[in-house]
Scaffold this active site. Structure first.
Site, PDB file in Angstrom:
ATOM      1  N   LYS A 204       0.844  -1.207   0.000  1.00 49.37           N
ATOM      2  CA  LYS A 204       0.000   0.000   0.000  1.00 49.37           C
ATOM      3  C   LYS A 204       0.874   1.250   0.000  1.00 49.37           C
ATOM      4  O   LYS A 204       0.653   2.182  -0.774  1.00 49.37           O
ATOM      5  CB  LYS A 204      -0.880  -0.008   1.241  1.00 49.37           C
ATOM      6  N   ASN A 205       1.914   1.259   0.857  1.00 50.41           N
ATOM      7  CA  ASN A 205       2.695   2.484   1.032  1.00 50.41           C
ATOM      8  C   ASN A 205       3.734   2.709  -0.055  1.00 50.41           C
ATOM      9  O   ASN A 205       4.461   3.696  -0.022  1.00 50.41           O
ATOM     10  CB  ASN A 205       3.342   2.485   2.415  1.00 50.41           C
TER      11      ASN A 205
ATOM     12  N   CYS B   6      -4.690  12.394  12.770  1.00 55.93           N
ATOM     13  CA  CYS B   6      -5.406  11.117  12.727  1.00 55.93           C
ATOM     14  C   CYS B   6      -5.227  10.463  14.094  1.00 55.93           C
ATOM     15  O   CYS B   6      -4.595  11.018  14.984  1.00 55.93           O
ATOM     16  CB  CYS B   6      -4.896  10.235  11.597  1.00 55.93           C
TER      17      CYS B   6
ATOM     18  N   ARG C 227       0.549  14.534  13.098  1.00 57.40           N
ATOM     19  CA  ARG C 227       1.048  14.256  11.734  1.00 57.40           C
ATOM     20  C   ARG C 227       1.038  15.511  10.856  1.00 57.40           C
ATOM     21  O   ARG C 227       0.319  15.618   9.867  1.00 57.40           O
ATOM     22  CB  ARG C 227       0.231  13.120  11.115  1.00 57.40           C
TER      23      ARG C 227
ATOM     24  N   ASP D  52       5.062   0.607  12.115  1.00 61.42           N
ATOM     25  CA  ASP D  52       3.850  -0.047  11.611  1.00 61.42           C
ATOM     26  C   ASP D  52       3.741  -1.501  12.054  1.00 61.42           C
ATOM     27  O   ASP D  52       2.737  -2.159  11.766  1.00 61.42           O
ATOM     28  CB  ASP D  52       3.787   0.016  10.082  1.00 61.42           C
TER      29      ASP D  52
ATOM     30  N   ARG E  78      -8.529  -0.795   4.940  1.00 65.98           N
ATOM     31  CA  ARG E  78      -7.677   0.200   4.265  1.00 65.98           C
ATOM     32  C   ARG E  78      -6.322  -0.383   3.928  1.00 65.98           C
ATOM     33  O   ARG E  78      -5.670   0.075   3.005  1.00 65.98           O
ATOM     34  CB  ARG E  78      -7.470   1.414   5.185  1.00 65.98           C
TER      35      ARG E  78
HETATM   36  C1  EPZ Z   1       4.301   7.010   6.442  1.00 61.56           C
HETATM   37  O1  EPZ Z   1       3.497   8.018   7.019  1.00 61.56           O
HETATM   38  C2  EPZ Z   1       3.416   5.784   6.315  1.00 61.56           C
HETATM   39  N1  EPZ Z   1       2.294   6.088   5.426  1.00 61.56           N
HETATM   40  C3  EPZ Z   1       2.905   5.371   7.697  1.00 61.56           C
HETATM   41  O2  EPZ Z   1       2.152   4.184   7.540  1.00 61.56           O
HETATM   42  C4  EPZ Z   1       4.112   5.082   8.590  1.00 61.56           C
HETATM   43  O3  EPZ Z   1       3.652   4.762   9.893  1.00 61.56           O
HETATM   44  C5  EPZ Z   1       5.022   6.318   8.645  1.00 61.56           C
HETATM   45  O4  EPZ Z   1       5.412   6.706   7.306  1.00 61.56           O
HETATM   46  C6  EPZ Z   1       6.299   6.072   9.442  1.00 61.56           C
HETATM   47  O5  EPZ Z   1       6.996   5.006   8.898  1.00 61.56           O
HETATM   48  C7  EPZ Z   1       2.507   6.069   4.081  1.00 61.56           C
HETATM   49  O6  EPZ Z   1       3.605   5.821   3.602  1.00 61.56           O
HETATM   50  C8  EPZ Z   1       1.318   6.357   3.211  1.00 61.56           C
HETATM   51  P1  EPZ Z   1       6.257  10.409   8.493  1.00 61.56           P
HETATM   52  P2  EPZ Z   1       4.032   9.548   7.023  1.00 61.56           P
HETATM   53  O7  EPZ Z   1       6.112  11.674   7.727  1.00 61.56           O
HETATM   54  O8  EPZ Z   1       4.894   9.789   5.873  1.00 61.56           O
HETATM   55  C9  EPZ Z   1       6.674  13.821  11.709  1.00 61.56           C
HETATM   56  C10 EPZ Z   1       0.316   2.776   7.818  1.00 61.56           C
HETATM   57  O9  EPZ Z   1      -0.075   2.200   8.830  1.00 61.56           O
HETATM   58  N2  EPZ Z   1       6.477  14.775  10.609  1.00 61.56           N
HETATM   59  O10 EPZ Z   1       7.392   9.507   8.182  1.00 61.56           O
HETATM   60  O11 EPZ Z   1       2.838  10.425   7.239  1.00 61.56           O
HETATM   61  C11 EPZ Z   1       5.421  13.011  12.031  1.00 61.56           C
HETATM   62  O12 EPZ Z   1       4.584  13.727  12.921  1.00 61.56           O
HETATM   63  C12 EPZ Z   1       0.758   4.217   7.894  1.00 61.56           C
HETATM   64  O13 EPZ Z   1       0.421   2.240   6.680  1.00 61.56           O
HETATM   65  C13 EPZ Z   1       6.580  16.138  10.854  1.00 61.56           C
HETATM   66  O14 EPZ Z   1       6.821  16.573  11.983  1.00 61.56           O
HETATM   67  O15 EPZ Z   1       4.908   9.559   8.341  1.00 61.56           O
HETATM   68  C14 EPZ Z   1       5.993  11.756  12.657  1.00 61.56           C
HETATM   69  O16 EPZ Z   1       6.215  11.990  14.029  1.00 61.56           O
HETATM   70  C15 EPZ Z   1       0.494   4.801   9.270  1.00 61.56           C
HETATM   71  N3  EPZ Z   1       6.400  17.003   9.825  1.00 61.56           N
HETATM   72  C16 EPZ Z   1       7.335  11.570  11.946  1.00 61.56           C
HETATM   73  O17 EPZ Z   1       7.620  12.822  11.316  1.00 61.56           O
HETATM   74  C17 EPZ Z   1       6.139  16.589   8.543  1.00 61.56           C
HETATM   75  O18 EPZ Z   1       5.998  17.425   7.632  1.00 61.56           O
HETATM   76  C18 EPZ Z   1       7.335  10.507  10.880  1.00 61.56           C
HETATM   77  O19 EPZ Z   1       6.218  10.747  10.047  1.00 61.56           O
HETATM   78  C19 EPZ Z   1       6.036  15.192   8.315  1.00 61.56           C
HETATM   79  C20 EPZ Z   1       6.218  14.316   9.349  1.00 61.56           C
END
Ligand code: EPZ
Length: 420
Positions: A22-23, A117, A122, A307, A399
């Site tokens: 998915k990701n 969420c 996020r 995850d 999902r």
């Molecule tokens: C991706 O989410 C995945 N989703 C998530 O999978 C996964 O848990 C996550 O990466 C971490 O591995 C997809 O790829 C579609 P991040 P993402 O940006 O990109 C902070 C699932 O279950 N952050 O890597 O949204 C954020 O708050 C989902 O399949 C900022 O501060 O996660 C978090 O603490 C859930 N500012 C950390 O970075 C930003 O602009 C990592 O988030 C972006 C992120």
């Protein structure tokens, strides 16, 4: 709302075929907006999130041709409106992934701010910072991100002070059409980022360093079409392996990639699993033994994936011994544990650390899913509980897990969907 009813107690045994990730599929579908010719994406999983992304592209006027195997050909040349509306973005945060490609290829984009969420606030500030560094004019107002670029984006050096998977993906996609060179530092190294980069290279992008924390992109004028199969889903793989380990069973997972989940396989071996692997399969055998409790700390790839935290907490709930789970990525990713405590799990939570004292078996109880991976952990908990557990709000699970009842039934699980 549909529910799942699961009768626990049986060791799971059998074979399961893993779907496309998915990701990886979500950023790759967004990347098709960069191309000047049709792009065909293969091995897409049949998931609600994929349908949502396809619906988003269709609403923007992009032409889609889908075959019976859900291979989809996408032609961004027919795009009519550069808007990702709130009613779609609020159902799937990953819609933010159309932002970079739209600005890079069409010079403008209007994308609803994804809400927070269940697992955390996020923010997307790093996505916006990266686009601004490349010369885009980005305004956030009335719940929307409005981005414009006067001519081509400019290559830039972008440093992410937090590792962000979709942030890296958005900027990587935007950089492929920017003028000049971009260097993305402290980039995410996830296999899904690598898969996206490989797809972009197949479209004619000039990218190197993907899979490391520094990615270099030399912008090109345009990207052509390609046909690309998304990588196997390592989290789906890890979820089934963990479910079988918790139930003391045996499984062969096929159509997967054992080279992209080392941290998970190592932890399962620590728990007492006997694991053998081939080029595209993994076999796990507990030899009927109860898993041993194992400590985990989540962190960006290649460390233990956030995850997989919920699934491991379910296995630890019935493991031998006491374990400590530390969640370092999201601020609120323990909600499944409250539900497990209602099933008799012995868990103490202090901020982002949970101490789990394994019990022999859990007790069935009505529980509620709160997010995608939490719902998977409740399925595992139900599989090791005495009695019939009913899990509510399983739209979360639909999902991210293709045909989960059918795949678990193939493993001997007593599981059925109760239409709600
Ligand atoms: C991706 O989410 C995945 N989703 C998530 O999978 C996964 O848990 C996550 O990466 C971490 O591995 C997809 O790829 C579609 P991040 P993402 O940006 O990109 C902070 C699932 O279950 N952050 O890597 O949204 C954020 O708050 C989902 O399949 C900022 O501060 O996660 C978090 O603490 C859930 N500012 C950390 O970075 C930003 O602009 C990592 O988030 C972006 C992120």
């Amino acid at each position: 709302m549909d529910k799942l009813m699961i009768t626990g107690g049986e060791p799971l045994r059998g074979e399961v075929r893993i779907s496309g990730a998915k990701n990886s599929a979500l950023p790759i579908l967004a990347a098709t907006l960069l191309a000047s010719e049709p792009v065909t994406v293969c091995n897409l999983p049949h998931l609600h999130d994929i349908t949502t992304m396809l619906e988003l592209l269709r609403r923007m006027g992009v032409e889609l041709v889908i075959d019976e195997k859900l291979n989809v050909e996408i032609d961004a040349g027919t795009i009519k409106q550069l808007v990702a509306p709130y009613e779609l973005v609020k159902t799937m945060r990953a819609s933010i992934l159309v932002l970079g490609p739209m600005v890079a290829h069409f010079g403008e984009a209007e994308v609803s701010l994804p809400g927070g969420c269940a697992i955390g606030s996020r923010p997307v500030d790093l996505h916006i910072q990266g686009l601004r560094a490349m010369g885009a004019d980005v305004v956030v107002e009335a719940g929307y991100i409005r981005a414009k670029s006067n001519g081509r984006l400019k290559g830039a050096r972008i440093f992410f002070d937090t590792v962000t998977v979709t942030g890296t993906e958005n900027i990587l996609m935007a950089a492929t059409l920017a003028e000049g060179q971009s260097i993305i530092e402290n980039a995410a190294r996830e296999p899904e980022v690598v898969d996206l980069a490989e797809c972009l290279i197949a479209m004619g992008a000039d990218i190197s360093g993907h899979g490391t924390d520094t990615i270099t992109v030399n912008g090109v004028e345009k990207l052509h079409g390609c046909k690309f199969p998304v990588v196997a889903d390592r989290i789906e793989t890890g979820t089934y392996l963990t479910a079988v380990a918790a139930t003391r069973g045996k499984i062969k997972v096929k159509n997967t990639n054992p080279r992209i989940l080392d941290a998970v396989l190592q932890k399962l071996e620590e728990a007492g699993a006997h694991i053998t692997t081939g080029d595209d399969w993994i076999e796990l055998d507990m030899k009927g033994q109860r898993p041993k409790a194992i400590n985990i700390t989540t962190a960006p790839y290649p460390a233990f994936p956030t995850d997989m935290q919920a699934q491991f907490s379910a296995m630890n709930a019935v493991s031998e011994g006491v374990s400590i789970l530390k969640e370092t990525i999201f601020e609120n990713r323990f909600m499944h544990m409250q539900e497990m405590i209602r099933m008799g799990a012995k868990i103490n939570i202090d901020a982002n650390t949970a101490v789990v004292e394994g019990v022999e078996r859990l007790q069935a109880a009505p529980v509620m899913a709160t997010d995608l991976r939490a719902s998977a952990s409740l399925v595992i908990a139900a599989l090791v509980a005495d009695g019939d557990t009913v899990i509510d709000r399983i739209y979360h699970i639909d999902r991210g897990y293709e045909c989960i009842e059918e795949k678990l039934q193939l493993l001997g699980a007593r599981i059925k969907r109760i239409p709600g």
